[in-house]
Enzyme design. Structure first.
Site, PDB file in Angstrom:
ATOM      1  CG  HIS A  20       1.588   2.028  -5.922  1.00 49.92           C
ATOM      2  ND1 HIS A  20       2.036   2.728  -4.820  1.00 49.92           N
ATOM      3  CD2 HIS A  20       0.952   2.942  -6.718  1.00 49.92           C
ATOM      4  CE1 HIS A  20       1.689   4.002  -4.949  1.00 49.92           C
ATOM      5  NE2 HIS A  20       1.050   4.158  -6.088  1.00 49.92           N
ATOM      6  CG  HIS A  70       6.307  -0.230  -1.288  1.00 47.17           C
ATOM      7  ND1 HIS A  70       5.874   1.032  -0.924  1.00 47.17           N
ATOM      8  CD2 HIS A  70       7.132  -0.626  -0.278  1.00 47.17           C
ATOM      9  CE1 HIS A  70       6.410   1.371   0.237  1.00 47.17           C
ATOM     10  NE2 HIS A  70       7.176   0.377   0.646  1.00 47.17           N
ATOM     11  CG  HIS A 128       2.499   5.544 -10.745  1.00 49.16           C
ATOM     12  ND1 HIS A 128       3.096   6.679 -10.234  1.00 49.16           N
ATOM     13  CD2 HIS A 128       1.489   5.236  -9.878  1.00 49.16           C
ATOM     14  CE1 HIS A 128       2.482   7.033  -9.114  1.00 49.16           C
ATOM     15  NE2 HIS A 128       1.491   6.170  -8.884  1.00 49.16           N
ATOM     16  CD  GLU A 129      -1.359   2.646 -10.574  1.00 43.05           C
ATOM     17  OE1 GLU A 129      -1.356   2.126  -9.443  1.00 43.05           O
ATOM     18  OE2 GLU A 129      -1.686   3.840 -10.765  1.00 43.05           O
TER      19      GLU A 129
END
Length: 772
Positions: free
Chosen positions: A562, A565, A558-559
């Site tokens: 980010h 992105h 998940h991290e």
């Protein structure tokens, strides 16, 4: 308006002169890369601490040759020479403030055509100057082990945040921006990025009450500052329960079939009549799983999920301040104020989305909880029921762990334990697996780098350079992943420095790290820090390893979503780079990565036993995942409850009865209305930290989860390593940062034109799609 979420526009910068090139090259990826000839280098730097300390020059016993080969330069945090001490941080803040003021003076006094054409670019640079201090300070105060650094970060953050709020209400800056955007002779010569950033900043000026009288603007500044301070106080205390222990009568626990071994570890009060069960550590949770007495479980659960009265007052103050600010801005609620510019444009659409999701989920949720209801009814000697309302009325939150454990005792599973699975997923294995995945779908790899002395805040921090197969280094990730006292307890992605274009007039690069574009121009490298609290385990003398449970693998994926992105959303302007996009869009790339983290094909490629090197078997994973995924709809419904609580705390009723609004009463009433695992006993709302960072936008997680699910099935379900579809996701969504309308990004990725305009129909489509 100069936000803490920002990026650049524009015309192509000319290629720098040779002398400038020489100066720039000093800052290109100056941390030396670990030799790529050693195939397991990523795995090794996370799994072999001795190896890491040796190559990073931290081992006092390493050889003279090693010390010579790996001689380290001295610098400050993130290679910023100012950041060697708390006073250095204060100096950096003052220098940045001075640079901002000089740029501001230039902008105010340049009325030439050139001044107008570069006005938005300079606003973005001004934003970048402020945000590189504000974002840095947010990171330091959450993570740095030195209290003096944390105090300095808090002081600098307050000073810079106040300065930014003053600029956000500066009428002359706003009027100049309007004149640039409304003048066709000027605006026609601006890039799409400059126009987008100009519009964003103008909207933010207006959200700050720019057209109101000076007293109102001053009040806005005061309220914004107070909200920031109260919110930080609130978030700093969300980990603390209301009391350190809870008293349970000895007679109740002694007759509850709790293991005597566990009871012997508990202290008693002076009279010896009550056990004092601590609200920290494992004992209370062990009792929740094993105590048959419901009243004891209820008391324990309530204590574990409650906070102090002082913390409740902090939350109440925060909610009321936000309502007052929204009212000052002529909005009916803080939710209405906050949702401007988001994908979900108004509170009604948000609440309709949440309610649709709940209605689609509640029957499935009740069905998941049916086994608990059956076991509890049997214990209470009550008749069994299949009625949804009766099931939900019977099952309470303090029943979940106890009856789940009881169910598995009665129905033994042949699934492996979480501990057995974790032996295949060392931290190094997982980071290496992420790099391999990114290489295949995006053409990007993670490359370990030796850090300079002073570059990191802890010897456990690893630096990874992000390398594109086409462009070379495109960003930097500092991984602070091992548990340490004083760190934020929540996993987090911190933006330290955004990407943006470097302009020909810029000459001082001492505090940033710089990359080169394919056309020979230069850009500010995005710098982020990933923070987790994974626990190493000693497996041999002086050797420890960090084994990740699958939930922790999911967290790391998940991290890293980010992070990608941030790396790939490399726009010219920092106001719209990477994760500088709408709050209800920003979680999409990270939640998509959770799908990769649950995919058997991905996990079997990553999972290698730490001792034997054996690959984990798909059947082993499938059996384990089946045993842990049995309350998925409960989790979705719980997230929806939290999203609805967030909306309830920021709706129009707050301002209408502000003196009498009671956050705990409101929370418990909502719990009763929403029915599932009802908590009408605790004041848990004071522990819900996201109410600060995601005020009125917590629905974003669920919203992006439903979109991510559709993207996964459209692009990666058949082949999670598809380069074609990875490029499609990168081209249509990741690369745009906040430049392109999020609905347009999603419509292009899914090839679904009806989503392009967004609105209530698109929201309804997304909510309904969750049923699949």
């Amino acid at each position: 308006m100069l936000r803490t979420i920002i990026l650049k526009a524009g015309s192509n910068a000319s290629i720098p002169s040779l002398s400038r090139q020489n100066k720039l090259l000093r800052f290109f990826a100056t941390a030396g890369a670990v030799s790529r000839t050693s195939p397991g280098s990523i795995k090794k730097i996370f799994d072999d601490n001795s190896y890491w300390r040796n190559i990073n020059g931290q081992d006092a016993n390493n050889s003279k040759i090693s010390q010579y080969l790996f001689k380290k330069n001295k610098t400050g945090l993130f290679k910023n020479p100012y950041l060697t001490s708390p006073d250095g941080l204060r100096k950096f803040s003052q220098v940045s403030l001075q640079q901002a003021q000089e740029l501001l003076d230039k902008m105010r006094n340049d009325f030439s055509e050139s001044g107008k054409l570069t006005y938005i670019m300079n606003l973005d640079r001004l934003s970048d100057t402020l945000c590189r201090v504000i974002d840095l300070c947010e990171f330091i105060r959450s993570t740095h082990p030195d209290d003096a650094f944390v105090r300095a970060a808090q002081d600098c953050h307050e000073q810079m945040f106040e300065f930014m709020n003053v600029l956000n209400t500066d009428v002359s800056l706003c009027n100049m921006l309007k004149s640039v955007l409304n003048n066709p002779e000027v605006s026609s010569k601006l890039s799409a990025e400059e126009l987008k950033v100009g519009k964003i900043l103008l909207d933010d000026f207006e959200k700050s009450g720019i057209y109101m009288n000076p007293d109102v603007r001053e009040k806005f500044i005061q309220l914004s500052q107070e909200i920031s301070l109260v919110g930080q106080e609130f978030i700093n205390h969300t980990d603390y329960p209301g009391s350190n222990s809870v008293k349970i009568p000895c007679k109740d626990l002694d007759n509850s079939k709790v293991s005597t071994f566990l009871l012997k570890q508990l202290n008693k009060d002076v009279k010896g009549q009550n056990y004092k069960v601590p609200t920290f550590g494992y004992a209370a949770y062990a009792l929740l799983k094993s105590c048959e007495n419901e009243m004891v479980r209820k008391k324990l659960w309530t204590a574990l999920h409650s906070c102090s009265d002082k913390q409740v007052k902090r939350l109440s103050h925060l909610i009321k301040l936000r309502a007052i600010l929204a009212n000052l801005m002529h909005k009916t609620s803080y939710a209405e104020y906050q949702l401007e510019g988001k994908m979900a444009k108004n509170p009604k659409d948000v609440q309709d989305f949440i309610l649709t999701l709940m209605n689609n989920t509640i029957e499935k949720t009740a069905n998941e909880l049916k086994f608990i209801a059956e076991l509890k009814a049997k214990d209470l000697k009550k008749p069994l029921t299949t009625n949804t309302d009766e099931i939900l009325k019977l099952v309470r939150p303090w029943d979940r762990d106890y009856y789940t454990g009881k169910y598995f005792q009665l129905n033994p599973s042949n699934s492996p334990s979480a501990k057995e699975i974790s032996y295949y997923f060392t931290l190094g294995n997982v980071i290496q697996g992420l790099s391999d995945l990114f290489q295949q779908i995006y053409g990007i790899r993670l490359e370990p780098a030796i850090t300079d002395e002073g570059e990191t805040w802890s010897p456990d921090v690893r630096r990874l350079n992000v390398i594109s197969e086409e462009e070379g280094i495109i960003g930097i990730i500092y991984c602070d992943l091992f548990e340490r006292n004083g760190k934020t307890s929540n996993p987090a992605h911190f933006t330290v420095c955004c990407s943006r274009q470097i302009y020909p007039s810029e000459t001082d690069f001492s505090t940033i790290q710089v990359g080169e574009n394919p056309d020979g121009t230069y850009f500010q490298l995005p710098v982020i820090s990933l923070v987790c609290n994974f626990s190493p385990i000693l497996i041999a003398s002086k050797k420890s390893l960090c084994f990740l449970q699958l939930s922790e693998v999911e967290t790391l994926f998940h991290e890293m979503g980010h992070a990608m992105h941030s790396m790939l959303g490399r726009t010219h302007m920092q106001n719209i780079s990477g994760t500088r996009c709408a709050t209800d869009f920003v979680e999409l790339p990270s939640i998509l990565m959770e799908h990769f983290a649950k995919d058997i094909r991905i996990l079997t490629k990553i999972g290698k036993h730490y001792g034997t090197g054996e690959t984990i078997q798909a059947d082993m994973l499938q059996r384990f995942m089946k045993s842990t995924n049995f309350l998925q709809n409960c989790e979705t419904y719980s997230q929806a409850k939290m999203a609805m609580l967030d909306q309830s705390f920021h709706d129009e009723k707050i301002i209408s009865d502000i003196d009498n609004f009671d956050v705990v009463e409101n929370y418990q009433a909502l719990e009763r209305r929403l029915k599932v695992l009802v908590d009408d006993q605790s004041n848990w709302c004071g522990r819900f930290g996201h109410l600060f960072g995601y005020g009125a936008t917590y629905y974003s997680y669920l919203f992006d989860r439903t979109i991510a699910s559709k993207i996964w099935y459209a692009l990666f379900e058949d082949d999670p390593y598809s380069r074609k579809n990875g490029d499609k996701f990168k081209k249509h969504l990741l690369k745009w940062g906040g430049l392109k309308d999020p609905w347009k990004c999603i419509a292009d990725v899914l090839e679904c034109p009806m989503l392009e305009k967004g609105g209530s129909d698109a929201m309804e489509f997304i909510a309904q799609s969750h049923k699949s």
